[in-house]
Enzyme design. Structure first.
Site, mmCIF file in Angstrom:
data_model
loop_
_atom_site.group_PDB
_atom_site.id
_atom_site.type_symbol
_atom_site.label_atom_id
_atom_site.label_comp_id
_atom_site.label_asym_id
_atom_site.label_seq_id
_atom_site.Cartn_x
_atom_site.Cartn_y
_atom_site.Cartn_z
ATOM 1 N N THR A 1 -6.360 -4.766 6.143
ATOM 2 C CA THR A 1 -5.445 -5.315 5.355
ATOM 3 C C THR A 1 -4.312 -4.776 5.444
ATOM 4 O O THR A 1 -3.965 -3.418 5.665
ATOM 5 C CB THR A 1 -6.022 -5.130 3.965
ATOM 6 O OG1 THR A 1 -7.380 -5.846 3.659
ATOM 7 C CG2 THR A 1 -5.020 -5.908 2.816
ATOM 8 N N SER B 1 -14.994 -4.139 0.322
ATOM 9 C CA SER B 1 -13.795 -3.547 0.011
ATOM 10 C C SER B 1 -14.077 -1.900 0.353
ATOM 11 O O SER B 1 -14.941 -1.334 -0.040
ATOM 12 C CB SER B 1 -13.251 -3.797 -1.068
ATOM 13 O OG SER B 1 -12.148 -2.810 -1.397
ATOM 14 N N HIS C 1 -2.544 -11.648 -0.840
ATOM 15 C CA HIS C 1 -3.714 -10.737 -1.766
ATOM 16 C C HIS C 1 -3.925 -11.432 -2.962
ATOM 17 O O HIS C 1 -3.978 -10.737 -3.935
ATOM 18 C CB HIS C 1 -2.778 -9.599 -1.924
ATOM 19 C CG HIS C 1 -3.725 -8.286 -1.905
ATOM 20 N ND1 HIS C 1 -3.896 -7.254 -0.869
ATOM 21 C CD2 HIS C 1 -4.547 -7.650 -2.631
ATOM 22 C CE1 HIS C 1 -4.694 -6.232 -1.053
ATOM 23 N NE2 HIS C 1 -5.110 -6.677 -2.187
ATOM 24 N N TYR D 1 -9.058 0.211 4.314
ATOM 25 C CA TYR D 1 -7.874 0.543 4.026
ATOM 26 C C TYR D 1 -7.653 2.312 4.543
ATOM 27 O O TYR D 1 -8.912 2.701 4.915
ATOM 28 C CB TYR D 1 -7.607 0.819 2.304
ATOM 29 C CG TYR D 1 -7.265 -0.371 1.738
ATOM 30 C CD1 TYR D 1 -6.219 -1.256 1.925
ATOM 31 C CD2 TYR D 1 -8.282 -0.947 0.652
ATOM 32 C CE1 TYR D 1 -5.929 -2.268 1.221
ATOM 33 C CE2 TYR D 1 -8.121 -2.000 -0.088
ATOM 34 C CZ TYR D 1 -6.741 -2.651 0.267
ATOM 35 O OH TYR D 1 -6.492 -3.775 -0.579
ATOM 36 N N LYS E 1 -5.815 -9.001 7.894
ATOM 37 C CA LYS E 1 -5.705 -9.715 6.647
ATOM 38 C C LYS E 1 -4.513 -9.567 5.855
ATOM 39 O O LYS E 1 -4.108 -8.296 5.776
ATOM 40 C CB LYS E 1 -7.037 -9.801 5.739
ATOM 41 C CG LYS E 1 -6.902 -10.296 4.275
ATOM 42 C CD LYS E 1 -8.115 -9.959 3.446
ATOM 43 C CE LYS E 1 -8.074 -10.684 2.192
ATOM 44 N NZ LYS E 1 -7.283 -9.949 1.192
#
Length: 401
Positions: A170, A121, A292, A144, A268
């Site tokens: 994402t 992440s 999520h 992100y 995603k």
């Protein structure tokens, strides 16, 4: 002494103490403060989608071929050109250093030992270079846009240089979901660092002295080492909610992201056939049917229910994966039968990480692998490549969606 401690951790998650993912969940709950456990365990609002992701697997039944000898089962598959020993990928889970010291490195180490992909992440407390080195196996980087475009470009460059083989973008976090457990547990106050605000909630931490000692020895409240703000350094943990709300990913962003990455891009957060086709149109190499883990928009359909629609909408133009609700090897089988190339699992290994670090993650992977082999043998199916719709029955109201 270190080897003895590691051995004790491994023993703590061995049979008969730990037989399934739910056992790892209970072990994590015993070890972690409530605020940390609920961060892993909780979802958005009423947590309907969180529960529905798991219930969807209960609604799908299996159709075995009996009197079939399957002495060996081939679990191998290929995802984005990477050969994997089983169709399982560890999903991106943020803030793993809250769960265990050097948590992302511990999880990546277990994934690498198993030969499966670990997805890091953006919201990691460990440097992406250290995570790649800890894995020694295939790694993906989840992106992100926190910190802005320049931060993202810098992280993309670092990930490419460190050997990450795919970028996972994402797209379902326009704002953070309403996670009521976090609010009730005082997550914001505990992160804020103001003693007066923290006091009503700090008892959660002091009642878990072993966790607290390990947390403090690991440096205490982490920073996000892969979100480096120019002139300021790594982003502070307390800044993340506001940063997410200022970093919405749009389809137009995929153009510059693909140009910067110059490698496979995985999208995603796909909920519909329409968005799946859009992912194909923007040049994605793969997509993940994901809500999520029920942590964003509550009352969206469970991912397994949406999977057939998405798979039918894109055919063989793009690789499809599924995330959400994976707790058993039979869940992996059902997802593959309905069109997934592989699955991503997040909570399943996060429970293991919270329970016993790398040993707990390794145990989660082994549970799912053993489950998968047993399910295939009982189905009379010798290979995951042979799984298709004929091995399952799905609810009537899923048909045609």
């Amino acid at each position: 002494m270190f080897r003895s401690a590691q051995h004790d951790k491994a023993r703590s998650v061995e049979p008969p103490r730990v037989l399934n993912i739910e056992d790892l969940r209970r072990a994590a709950k015993r070890r972690l403060p409530r605020v940390v456990f609920d961060y892993i365990d909780g979802g958005a609002e009423d947590e309907w989608t969180l529960r529905a992701n798991c219930r969807a697997f209960e609604a799908v039944t299996l159709r075995p071929r009996c009197a079939v000898a399957t002495p060996m089962c081939d679990l191998r598959t290929t995802v984005l050109g990477t050969s994997l020993p089983m169709p399982l990928i560890l999903a991106p889970v943020g803030s793993c250093r809250l769960m265990y010291p050097r948590g992302e490195e511990a999880a990546a180490r277990a994934a690498g030992a198993a030969g499966i992909i670990y997805t890091l992440s953006t919201l990691s407390g460990c440097r992406l270079e250290d995570v790649a080195a800890a894995s020694g196996g295939p790694v993906w980087y989840q992106l992100y846009l926190v910190g802005g475009r320049d931060c993202a470009l810098a992280a993309i460059e670092r990930a490419r240089n460190a050997g990450f083989s795919a970028l996972v973008v994402t797209i379902d976090t326009a704002v953070a979901g309403m996670r009521e457990r976090d609010i009730r547990n005082g997550a914001k106050e505990l992160l804020g660092g103001k003693l007066g605000a923290m006091l009503p909630f700090v008892n959660q931490l002091v009642t878990k002295p072993r966790w607290l000692a390990a947390f403090l020895a690991d440096g205490g409240l982490m920073k996000f080492e892969n979100v480096v703000i120019p002139g300021k350094g790594p982003m502070l943990y307390a800044d993340v909610t506001a940063a997410l709300e200022q970093s919405v990913v749009t389809w137009d962003d995929l153009t510059w992201i693909r140009e910067a990455w110059k490698g496979p891009v995985v999208i995603k957060g796909i909920h519909t056939g329409e968005d799946a086709r859009r992912a194909v149109d923007v040049g994605a190499s793969a997509l993940v049917v994901s809500n999520h883990g029920g942590r964003q928009l509550d009352r969206v359909a469970p991912t397994l229910q949406i999977l057939p629609e998405v798979a039918a909408s894109v055919g063989d133009r793009i690789e499809v994966m599924l995330d959400g609700g994976i707790r058993r090897g039979s869940d992996i089988v059902k997802a593959l039968c309905l069109g997934a190339r592989a699955v991503m699992a997040g909570r399943a290994y996060a429970y293991g990480l919270g329970a016993a670090g790398s040993a707990g993650v390794a145990r989660a992977i082994e549970i799912l692998r053993t489950d998968l082999v047993r399910t295939l043998k009982l189905l009379g199916c010798a290979s995951v490549a042979e799984l298709d719709h004929s091995f399952v029955d799905i609810p009537q109201d899923w048909i045609g969606k």
